[in-house]
Scaffold this active site. Structure first.
Site, mmCIF file in Angstrom:
data_model
loop_
_atom_site.group_PDB
_atom_site.id
_atom_site.type_symbol
_atom_site.label_atom_id
_atom_site.label_comp_id
_atom_site.label_asym_id
_atom_site.label_seq_id
_atom_site.Cartn_x
_atom_site.Cartn_y
_atom_site.Cartn_z
ATOM 1 N N TRP A 254 -4.993 2.798 10.514
ATOM 2 C CA TRP A 254 -5.186 2.533 9.095
ATOM 3 C C TRP A 254 -4.915 1.061 8.788
ATOM 4 O O TRP A 254 -5.553 0.458 7.931
ATOM 5 C CB TRP A 254 -4.299 3.434 8.244
ATOM 6 C CG TRP A 254 -4.428 3.131 6.789
ATOM 7 C CD1 TRP A 254 -3.482 2.621 5.964
ATOM 8 C CD2 TRP A 254 -5.610 3.294 5.970
ATOM 9 N NE1 TRP A 254 -3.993 2.446 4.696
ATOM 10 C CE2 TRP A 254 -5.287 2.858 4.678
ATOM 11 C CE3 TRP A 254 -6.902 3.760 6.233
ATOM 12 C CZ2 TRP A 254 -6.212 2.877 3.631
ATOM 13 C CZ3 TRP A 254 -7.822 3.783 5.183
ATOM 14 C CH2 TRP A 254 -7.476 3.350 3.911
ATOM 15 N N TYR B 126 0.836 -1.202 0.000
ATOM 16 C CA TYR B 126 0.000 0.000 0.000
ATOM 17 C C TYR B 126 0.873 1.255 0.000
ATOM 18 O O TYR B 126 0.657 2.182 -0.781
ATOM 19 C CB TYR B 126 -0.928 -0.010 1.215
ATOM 20 C CG TYR B 126 -1.696 1.281 1.395
ATOM 21 C CD1 TYR B 126 -2.726 1.615 0.525
ATOM 22 C CD2 TYR B 126 -1.362 2.180 2.408
ATOM 23 C CE1 TYR B 126 -3.424 2.820 0.665
ATOM 24 C CE2 TYR B 126 -2.047 3.374 2.555
ATOM 25 C CZ TYR B 126 -3.068 3.684 1.683
ATOM 26 O OH TYR B 126 -3.740 4.877 1.820
ATOM 27 N N GLU C 262 -11.370 6.068 4.976
ATOM 28 C CA GLU C 262 -10.778 6.997 5.947
ATOM 29 C C GLU C 262 -11.782 7.286 7.070
ATOM 30 O O GLU C 262 -11.405 7.423 8.233
ATOM 31 C CB GLU C 262 -10.337 8.297 5.270
ATOM 32 C CG GLU C 262 -9.149 8.156 4.321
ATOM 33 C CD GLU C 262 -7.829 7.831 5.010
ATOM 34 O OE1 GLU C 262 -7.770 7.827 6.248
ATOM 35 O OE2 GLU C 262 -6.849 7.577 4.294
#
Length: 199
Positions: free
Chosen positions: A47, A17, A39
């Site tokens: 995250w 990522y 988000e």
């Protein structure tokens, strides 16, 4: 040894990522909608927690098609809340539907969500020069403005910190630290980006 931003752990999923997606300018409306929802799902969590559930989100939320998500009713919401592969927070899941409806209104008004959201940085990435994670802010005047306007348009889970994380993820701001191998790559990939003042 490859030098990456300090927030990346050794999970190959996380490294991929960081290496291939985070900070790359994103202009596809469906991807922008995906990042907005993810988000928001992250609020109060890491995250990494969201990233591990991303594939299930993609399936459960119909490929993050805002037109489909906007039509979700109570039965679908109940189904999502019962899905162990998702973050089962009622406000966040209901907020995704609310955000999809607001997203469609923005598309109708501006022609694309991309046109609207990138206006907060003047249409091109802000390339910052952060030597360390300690220099990276949690929010900026631009994320403050984005948050205020999104809320005014009916979006939820769009506080200024979430907005800034969204800006970083979608390449609206480039916050790879300067010794990260992606910093120079992304600068080169932008051609000759206008180096802005730090936000």
């Amino acid at each position: 040894m490859v030098c990456r931003c300090g927030w990346v752990n050794q999970d190959p999923l996380y490294m991929e990522y960081h290496d291939k997606e985070w900070g790359v300018p994103q202009h596809d409306d469906r991807k922008l909608f995906e990042m907005l929802i993810l988000e928001g799902a992250q609020a109060g969590l890491s995250w990494y927690t969201v990233l591990k559930k991303r594939e299930r989100y993609l399936e459960a939320f119909d490929g993050f098609d805002p037109a489909l998500v906007a039509r979700y009713g109570e039965d679908k919401l109940a189904e999502l809340l019962a899905d162990p592969g998702l973050i089962r927070n009622r406000l966040k899941i209901a907020g995704s539907v609310k955000n999809a409806r607001a997203f469609l209104q923005v598309q109708a008004e501006f022609g694309s969500f991309d046109t609207y959201i990138w206006s907060f940085v003047g249409g091109s990435p802000r390339v910052n020069r952060r030597a360390s994670l300690q220099e990276v802010p949690a929010s900026t005047p631009e994320s403050d403005a984005m948050s205020r306007d999104l809320k005014k348009r009916g979006f939820t889970f769009v506080g200024t910190t979430i907005c800034y994380a969204f800006m970083q993820a979608t390449g609206m701001v480039m916050d790879h630290v300067t010794d990260c191998f992606r910093y120079e790559q992304l600068c080169a990939g932008e051609g000759e980006p206008q180096l802005s003042r730090d936000l």
